[in-house]
Write a protein that holds these residues in place. Structure first.
Motif, PDB file in Angstrom:
ATOM      1  N   LEU A 341       0.619  -1.589   0.013  1.00 15.54           N
ATOM      2  CA  LEU A 341      -0.129  -0.116   0.166  1.00 15.54           C
ATOM      3  C   LEU A 341       0.962   1.287  -0.259  1.00 15.54           C
ATOM      4  O   LEU A 341       0.877   2.483  -0.325  1.00 15.54           O
ATOM      5  N   ALA A 342       1.847   1.218   1.003  1.00 12.39           N
ATOM      6  CA  ALA A 342       3.089   1.967   1.153  1.00 12.39           C
ATOM      7  C   ALA A 342       3.790   2.493  -0.326  1.00 12.39           C
ATOM      8  O   ALA A 342       4.166   3.832  -1.112  1.00 12.39           O
ATOM      9  N   GLU A 343       4.182   1.670  -1.488  1.00 11.20           N
ATOM     10  CA  GLU A 343       4.859   1.455  -2.819  1.00 11.20           C
ATOM     11  C   GLU A 343       3.684   1.770  -3.056  1.00 11.20           C
ATOM     12  O   GLU A 343       3.636   3.086  -4.229  1.00 11.20           O
ATOM     13  N   THR A 344       2.936   1.729  -3.591  1.00 14.11           N
ATOM     14  CA  THR A 344       1.416   2.448  -4.123  1.00 14.11           C
ATOM     15  C   THR A 344       0.590   3.803  -4.087  1.00 14.11           C
ATOM     16  O   THR A 344       0.694   4.478  -5.300  1.00 14.11           O
ATOM     17  N   ALA A 345       0.938   3.755  -2.748  1.00 13.02           N
ATOM     18  CA  ALA A 345       1.097   5.220  -2.396  1.00 13.02           C
ATOM     19  C   ALA A 345       1.512   6.536  -3.182  1.00 13.02           C
ATOM     20  O   ALA A 345       1.761   7.552  -4.085  1.00 13.02           O
ATOM     21  N   ALA A 346       2.760   5.793  -3.251  1.00 18.55           N
ATOM     22  CA  ALA A 346       4.444   6.671  -3.985  1.00 18.55           C
ATOM     23  C   ALA A 346       3.999   6.638  -5.275  1.00 18.55           C
ATOM     24  O   ALA A 346       4.367   7.584  -5.807  1.00 18.55           O
ATOM     25  N   VAL A 347       3.764   5.572  -6.049  1.00 13.11           N
ATOM     26  CA  VAL A 347       3.721   5.043  -7.061  1.00 13.11           C
ATOM     27  C   VAL A 347       2.239   6.006  -7.415  1.00 13.11           C
ATOM     28  O   VAL A 347       2.858   7.258  -8.742  1.00 13.11           O
ATOM     29  N   LEU A 348       1.151   6.351  -7.260  1.00 14.01           N
ATOM     30  CA  LEU A 348      -0.155   7.187  -7.552  1.00 14.01           C
ATOM     31  C   LEU A 348       0.566   8.813  -7.116  1.00 14.01           C
ATOM     32  O   LEU A 348      -0.142   9.771  -7.666  1.00 14.01           O
ATOM     33  N   ARG A 349       1.369   8.913  -6.059  1.00  9.36           N
ATOM     34  CA  ARG A 349       1.737  10.597  -5.891  1.00  9.36           C
ATOM     35  C   ARG A 349       2.633  11.025  -7.295  1.00  9.36           C
ATOM     36  O   ARG A 349       2.641  12.021  -7.869  1.00  9.36           O
ATOM     37  N   TRP A 350       2.897   9.891  -8.002  1.00 11.36           N
ATOM     38  CA  TRP A 350       4.577  10.519  -9.144  1.00 11.36           C
ATOM     39  C   TRP A 350       2.711  10.525 -10.056  1.00 11.36           C
ATOM     40  O   TRP A 350       3.194  11.375 -10.763  1.00 11.36           O
ATOM     41  N   TYR A 351       2.398   9.571  -9.997  1.00 12.55           N
ATOM     42  CA  TYR A 351       1.126   9.352 -10.962  1.00 12.55           C
ATOM     43  C   TYR A 351       0.689  11.111 -11.229  1.00 12.55           C
ATOM     44  O   TYR A 351       0.411  11.716 -12.377  1.00 12.55           O
ATOM     45  N   ALA A 352       0.081  11.786  -9.773  1.00 14.93           N
ATOM     46  CA  ALA A 352      -0.524  12.972  -9.771  1.00 14.93           C
ATOM     47  C   ALA A 352       0.478  13.946 -10.069  1.00 14.93           C
ATOM     48  O   ALA A 352       0.375  15.371 -11.322  1.00 14.93           O
ATOM     49  N   ALA A 353       2.112  14.027  -9.968  1.00 13.17           N
ATOM     50  CA  ALA A 353       2.232  14.409 -10.365  1.00 13.17           C
ATOM     51  C   ALA A 353       3.255  14.570 -11.785  1.00 13.17           C
ATOM     52  O   ALA A 353       3.372  15.947 -12.266  1.00 13.17           O
ATOM     53  N   GLU A 354       2.699  13.459 -12.818  1.00 15.49           N
ATOM     54  CA  GLU A 354       3.247  13.684 -14.248  1.00 15.49           C
ATOM     55  C   GLU A 354       2.264  13.716 -15.113  1.00 15.49           C
ATOM     56  O   GLU A 354       1.970  13.664 -16.460  1.00 15.49           O
ATOM     57  N   GLY A 355       1.355  14.275 -14.263  1.00 15.33           N
ATOM     58  CA  GLY A 355      -0.136  14.148 -15.185  1.00 15.33           C
ATOM     59  C   GLY A 355       0.022  15.548 -15.810  1.00 15.33           C
ATOM     60  O   GLY A 355       0.916  16.359 -15.363  1.00 15.33           O
ATOM     61  N   ALA A 356      -1.028  15.341 -17.174  1.00 18.96           N
ATOM     62  CA  ALA A 356      -0.626  16.385 -18.279  1.00 18.96           C
ATOM     63  C   ALA A 356      -0.704  17.733 -17.757  1.00 18.96           C
ATOM     64  O   ALA A 356      -1.045  18.386 -18.322  1.00 18.96           O
ATOM     65  N   GLY A 357      -2.248  17.425 -17.137  1.00 13.77           N
ATOM     66  CA  GLY A 357      -3.221  18.590 -16.265  1.00 13.77           C
ATOM     67  C   GLY A 357      -4.135  19.436 -16.914  1.00 13.77           C
ATOM     68  O   GLY A 357      -4.518  20.023 -16.948  1.00 13.77           O
ATOM     69  N   GLN A 358      -4.280  18.858 -18.423  1.00 14.18           N
ATOM     70  CA  GLN A 358      -4.971  19.200 -19.297  1.00 14.18           C
ATOM     71  C   GLN A 358      -6.569  19.055 -19.065  1.00 14.18           C
ATOM     72  O   GLN A 358      -8.267  18.847 -19.421  1.00 14.18           O
ATOM     73  N   CYS A 359      -7.176  17.757 -18.278  1.00 12.17           N
ATOM     74  CA  CYS A 359      -8.481  17.069 -17.912  1.00 12.17           C
ATOM     75  C   CYS A 359      -8.781  16.903 -16.655  1.00 12.17           C
ATOM     76  O   CYS A 359      -7.748  17.231 -15.825  1.00 12.17           O
TER      77      CYS A 359
END
Length: 448
Positions: A341-359
């Motif tokens: 769960l902690a590993e997944t949370a860290a990856v999801l934080r990366w997902y949020a930072a890597e998003g294109a932010g267009q939608c």
């Protein structure tokens, strides 16, 4: 000069490798099962075009008339793309070749998946094979131009491809314009429409479709976008034939695949394996440092698979019952005692930072998902938190301009399924010891 050794000793990586044949291991002959990674010089030395031509003939000159016989051969080989989606390569080529304008070929070596380094490795140690594959693809669809997109933060790959092109310019002209284009780092930069948009002078961000690149891509021309590993396979199929290609893998999913293996293993690196090889055998080759609890299959865009599922073959058919897919060929081994769960949370934080932010799903959905997953991993989390996490996933999935948010939702759902007991414990304020320690998966900071 960049060598394969650079990848073995990349920052944060264990000191050994397998499949690249350099350093402490002798060059592996093709009969040992290696194809793309066969015939590499010890220590990652340079393979000249003259030496390369002793094994691979020069591709035919491309004309405006598509070489349909080559597309037929690739179709008989059953090659699917190795960039992640696994789309049939011949089908893609036929769509491009049937366009009204002369096509362009784009070789995609951007490799935005943080846990994957097989494309960078291949571009560094086998640039001539990639360029051959791109030229064969140009002949197949009737293209007169090839653009090779490479992450600008991968200097070894950029330098090797440029050196290979310089060598060809002196001794072997193809009649097709081939250029290396350095691309911005970032996960979405390598998405097909984002790469095309960047090559057209725009930002490296996904665009709405249709039209898709095969209809109107670079310079509004039909554009064939293929991953560089896919193109290297194209070169080998063109040289050795569909029957040879099918002599590895399974009848439905033939050939070999490059797999980036990391996590709790002593020999992290790139392996070349036949499709259908059990996950357990691949992990065993990488020498696990401790009993494994699970593996993240397919990388950050992938799915958690428990250790009880390691007998599954690395193939689309073999992994489907587990809700997984080979993706771009990534295996990250999670040891017992670590907190999924902690590993997944860290990856999801990366997902949020890597998003294109267009939608909306990228701009608002992913940060909310990451915050709630972090609360579940490290607490405190409200009683309704788990239900809210699941509901938000359903609201985000399928609503983004690209597949980036969908990958985050798929990862989250697999974590809640595989680590359900841990999630229940965390909800009852009994966080596991693994959540308090360091992370197994190295998660890069924002790169955009």
């Amino acid at each position: 000069m960049p060598t394969a050794l650079d990848f073995r000793t990349r920052p944060g990586a264990p000191p050994a490798n397998f499949g690249t044949n350099g350093g402490t291991r002798p060059p592996a002959p093709a009969e040992n099962g290696f194809r793309l990674l066969a015939h590499l010089p010890p220590g990652g030395g340079w393979t000249s075009l003259a030496e390369h031509r002793t094994r691979y003939p020069a591709p035919p000159a491309a004309t405006s008339r598509p070489l349909t016989a080559l597309i037929d051969e690739i179709e008989r080989a059953g090659l699917r793309g190795r960039g992640g989606a696994g789309f049939p390569t011949a089908t893609k080529m036929r769509s491009v070749a049937s366009g009204r304008a002369r096509p362009i070929v784009v070789a995609n070596a951007t490799e935005g998946e943080p846990a994957s380094y097989k494309d960078k490795l291949l571009a560094t140690v086998q640039p001539h094979l990639i360029i051959d594959g791109a030229l064969y693809a140009a002949a197949a669809v009737g293209a007169d131009q090839v653009l090779i997109g490479v992450d600008r933060t991968a200097p070894a790959a950029v330098a090797a491809l440029r050196r290979a092109l310089d060598e060809r310019a002196r001794v072997e002209r193809s009649g097709v314009t081939v250029q290396v284009v350095e691309t911005p780092p970032g996960y979405v930069s390598g998405e097909e429409s984002a790469l095309v948009h960047f090559l057209n002078g725009g930002a490296a961000l996904p665009t709405a479709s249709p039209p898709r690149p095969f209809e109107r891509g670079v310079a509004k021309r039909p554009t064939l976008v293929n991953n560089v590993e896919t193109l290297a396979h194209v070169a080998q199929i063109a040289t050795r034939g569909a029957t040879w290609f099918r002599s590895a893998g399974s009848p439905d999913e033939p050939g070999t695949m490059l797999v980036s293996v990391s996590g709790a293993v002593a020999r992290a690196g790139v392996a070349e394996v036949a499709l259908g090889t059990p996950l357990a055998r691949i992990i065993e080759q990488a020498c696990p440092t401790t009993p494994a609890a699970a593996a993240l299959v397919g990388g950050f865009f992938g799915t958690w698979v428990p250790a009880s599922g390691f007998s599954a073959p690395l193939s689309r058919a073999g992994l489907t019952p587990l809700g997984a897919a080979p993706g771009a060929g990534v295996l990250i081994v999670l040891p017992e005692g670590a907190c999924g769960l902690a590993e997944t949370a860290a990856v999801l934080r990366w997902y949020a930072a890597e998003g294109a932010g267009q939608c909306g799903p990228c701009a608002f959905g992913l940060p909310a998902l990451a915050a709630e997953a972090a609360a579940l991993a490290h607490g405190p989390v409200p009683a309704q938190g788990l239900g809210r996490l699941q509901r938000w996933g359903g609201e985000i999935e399928g609503r983004g301009a690209c597949k980036h948010p969908d990958g985050a939702v798929r990862l989250l759902r697999s974590a809640l399924r595989i680590f359900a007991a841990d999630a229940d414990a965390h909800l009852h304020r009994r966080p596991c010891r693994g959540s308090l320690g360091g992370r197994v998966i190295p998660v890069p900071g924002p790169r955009r």
